[in-house]
Design a protein around this motif. Sequence first.
Motif, mmCIF file in Angstrom:
data_model
loop_
_atom_site.group_PDB
_atom_site.id
_atom_site.type_symbol
_atom_site.label_atom_id
_atom_site.label_comp_id
_atom_site.label_asym_id
_atom_site.label_seq_id
_atom_site.Cartn_x
_atom_site.Cartn_y
_atom_site.Cartn_z
ATOM 1 N N PHE A 272 1.175 -0.999 0.055
ATOM 2 C CA PHE A 272 -0.616 0.192 -0.154
ATOM 3 C C PHE A 272 1.113 1.699 -0.083
ATOM 4 C CE2 PHE A 272 -2.161 3.468 2.769
ATOM 5 C CZ PHE A 272 -3.216 3.722 1.875
ATOM 6 N N GLU A 273 2.174 1.246 0.986
ATOM 7 C CA GLU A 273 2.669 2.450 0.919
ATOM 8 C C GLU A 273 3.774 2.753 -0.597
ATOM 9 O OE1 GLU A 273 4.240 1.034 5.860
ATOM 10 O OE2 GLU A 273 5.811 1.132 3.767
ATOM 11 N N TRP A 274 3.686 1.859 -0.980
ATOM 12 C CA TRP A 274 4.475 1.496 -2.869
ATOM 13 C C TRP A 274 3.522 2.509 -3.322
ATOM 14 C CZ3 TRP A 274 9.447 3.004 -3.533
ATOM 15 C CH2 TRP A 274 10.729 2.386 -2.314
ATOM 16 N N GLY A 275 2.430 1.293 -3.446
ATOM 17 C CA GLY A 275 2.065 2.436 -4.337
ATOM 18 C C GLY A 275 0.677 3.632 -3.953
ATOM 19 N N VAL A 276 0.825 4.055 -2.734
ATOM 20 C CA VAL A 276 0.436 4.996 -3.008
ATOM 21 C C VAL A 276 1.569 6.494 -3.538
ATOM 22 C CG1 VAL A 276 -0.360 7.128 -1.380
ATOM 23 C CG2 VAL A 276 -1.163 4.803 -1.550
ATOM 24 N N HIS A 285 9.327 7.225 1.153
ATOM 25 C CA HIS A 285 10.016 7.424 2.641
ATOM 26 C C HIS A 285 8.881 8.621 3.148
ATOM 27 C CE1 HIS A 285 12.581 10.932 0.594
ATOM 28 N NE2 HIS A 285 12.730 11.147 1.658
ATOM 29 N N ARG A 286 9.091 10.555 2.257
ATOM 30 C CA ARG A 286 7.758 10.910 2.932
ATOM 31 C C ARG A 286 6.963 9.936 2.699
ATOM 32 N NH1 ARG A 286 8.279 15.847 -1.656
ATOM 33 N NH2 ARG A 286 6.812 16.443 0.195
ATOM 34 N N THR A 287 6.445 9.653 1.153
ATOM 35 C CA THR A 287 4.646 8.387 1.713
ATOM 36 C C THR A 287 4.586 8.049 3.214
ATOM 37 O OG1 THR A 287 4.550 9.139 -0.629
ATOM 38 C CG2 THR A 287 3.104 7.268 0.853
ATOM 39 N N TRP A 288 6.073 7.121 3.081
ATOM 40 C CA TRP A 288 5.421 6.672 4.851
ATOM 41 C C TRP A 288 5.196 7.139 5.811
ATOM 42 C CZ3 TRP A 288 7.096 6.339 9.354
ATOM 43 C CH2 TRP A 288 7.282 5.013 10.004
ATOM 44 N N LEU A 289 5.819 8.874 5.909
ATOM 45 C CA LEU A 289 5.831 9.418 6.976
ATOM 46 C C LEU A 289 4.871 10.466 6.829
ATOM 47 C CD1 LEU A 289 9.151 11.641 6.884
ATOM 48 C CD2 LEU A 289 8.398 10.163 8.496
ATOM 49 N N MET A 290 2.971 10.535 6.079
ATOM 50 C CA MET A 290 2.054 10.579 6.140
ATOM 51 C C MET A 290 1.566 9.516 6.502
ATOM 52 S SD MET A 290 3.187 13.221 3.035
ATOM 53 C CE MET A 290 1.817 14.336 2.618
ATOM 54 N N ILE A 291 1.230 8.505 5.988
ATOM 55 C CA ILE A 291 0.800 7.286 6.269
ATOM 56 C C ILE A 291 1.140 7.156 7.488
ATOM 57 C CG2 ILE A 291 0.500 4.978 5.600
ATOM 58 C CD1 ILE A 291 1.170 5.312 2.185
ATOM 59 N N HIS A 292 1.790 7.082 8.213
ATOM 60 C CA HIS A 292 1.950 6.665 9.794
ATOM 61 C C HIS A 292 2.108 8.433 10.505
ATOM 62 C CE1 HIS A 292 2.100 2.590 7.799
ATOM 63 N NE2 HIS A 292 3.034 2.734 7.350
ATOM 64 N N LEU A 297 -4.927 14.754 8.784
ATOM 65 C CA LEU A 297 -3.791 15.107 7.986
ATOM 66 C C LEU A 297 -2.941 14.781 7.669
ATOM 67 C CD1 LEU A 297 -3.442 18.465 9.334
ATOM 68 C CD2 LEU A 297 -5.605 17.593 8.747
ATOM 69 N N GLY A 298 -2.038 13.770 7.234
ATOM 70 C CA GLY A 298 -0.746 13.220 6.518
ATOM 71 C C GLY A 298 -1.347 12.590 5.254
ATOM 72 N N LEU A 299 -2.187 11.609 6.358
ATOM 73 C CA LEU A 299 -2.829 10.627 5.182
ATOM 74 C C LEU A 299 -3.753 11.371 4.227
ATOM 75 C CD1 LEU A 299 -2.802 7.248 4.073
ATOM 76 C CD2 LEU A 299 -5.170 7.246 5.807
ATOM 77 N N ARG A 300 -4.907 12.339 4.281
ATOM 78 C CA ARG A 300 -5.200 12.948 3.468
ATOM 79 C C ARG A 300 -4.827 13.354 2.722
ATOM 80 N NH1 ARG A 300 -10.477 13.936 3.200
ATOM 81 N NH2 ARG A 300 -11.578 13.342 4.902
ATOM 82 N N ALA A 301 -3.378 14.364 3.009
ATOM 83 C CA ALA A 301 -2.783 14.932 2.409
ATOM 84 C C ALA A 301 -1.743 13.860 0.979
ATOM 85 C CB ALA A 301 -1.600 15.717 2.586
#
Length: 382
Positions: A272-276, A285-292, A297-301
């Motif tokens: 899921f992380e790599w797909g997003v 690495h930035r995606t991981w931080l926002m998802i978790h 706000l992070g996941l929505r952004a």
Amino acid sequence: MSTTRSALTDEDIRTLVKGATPDERAVAAHKICRNIDRSVVTQADRDRAHEILRVMAADAAELVRRALAVTLKNSPNVPRDVALKLARDVESISLPMLSGSPAFTDEDLIEIVRLGGPVRQVVIAKRPRVSQAVTEAIVEHGVERAVEAACANDNADFAERTLQKVIERFEKSERVLAAVAYRQALPMSVTEKLIDLVGEQVRDHLINHQALPPELALEIAMGAKERATIDLVDQAGRAADVKTFVVHLHKNERLTASLLLRALAHGHMTFFEWGVAELASVPHHRTWLMIHDAGPLGLRAIYERTALPARLFPAFRAAVDTYHSMEFDGGARDRERFQERMLQRFLTQPANASRDDVEYLLEKMDRVSQEARRGARSHQTA
């Protein structure tokens, strides 16, 4: 008809009535029709124009009648009796009139659908506007091609019960079901029925474009019928090089919202992380931080950068929150227990679904789990 006479000569009228050849009369008919459509103003003009049109509609030459039908096929100045006469004519004449003439009533079109044959049915199904009464007649009496054409026409108005009847009558027709699925908007009851009948590509379209509630989207994502895609999710969970696998899926347009949601429900967070990250064009690495991100706000952004359907965000939000609340226990059947607990916790979140919906979905989840366990036992004893 003074305004028409000012644009026509007496010779035009005489040629129409007494022209020596069909070609001469057809040329005169075309000229007269063009002037009638521009020049009818008063009731007297209209009455005189209608008489001229009746003369043309009765001409023995098909060429003349066709000139009338083609030139005035969209005109409001054709009287209903002339339109009906032309609709009963040969197809080269009837089809132009049926394709868009406003002279026909719904009752006229319904009668033609019932008695006029497949070609006329298809032309009526493609008209610029088709009422609910006419679409109902097409579904009741039309051939498969006509029903498909009507369903593919977003200017054709369907009652919900009529769409239900389409599915009942043509549940084996991939073409008709796809035409229904790709309509701009569908009632929820129709979407739910289609989900079980259409192929994977059309099902993904329904998930991504119709207004499905989050709990239904997740249920579809976990559906036991989607064996090919479930196998794909399992491959995603086992992939040694997740990034390359995700890039391949994206290149082949298979990195869909439903696949990501299904993978997340199976506990494949890395996929899921790599797909997003791939869809959002953001480093992993930035995606991981926002998802978790522990905040809201992070996941929505990051989700908004993916261009995934906004209406599915609550389902992803609930699934990620559920994932964070659980851990693998490390024992036998660890993955299966994790997936069952995750789905159960997602469905029992009060904000996501009504009590009836939760009970219904839990029942389906239990049935899927039981089937999976029976399959595993039979494989062991084989």
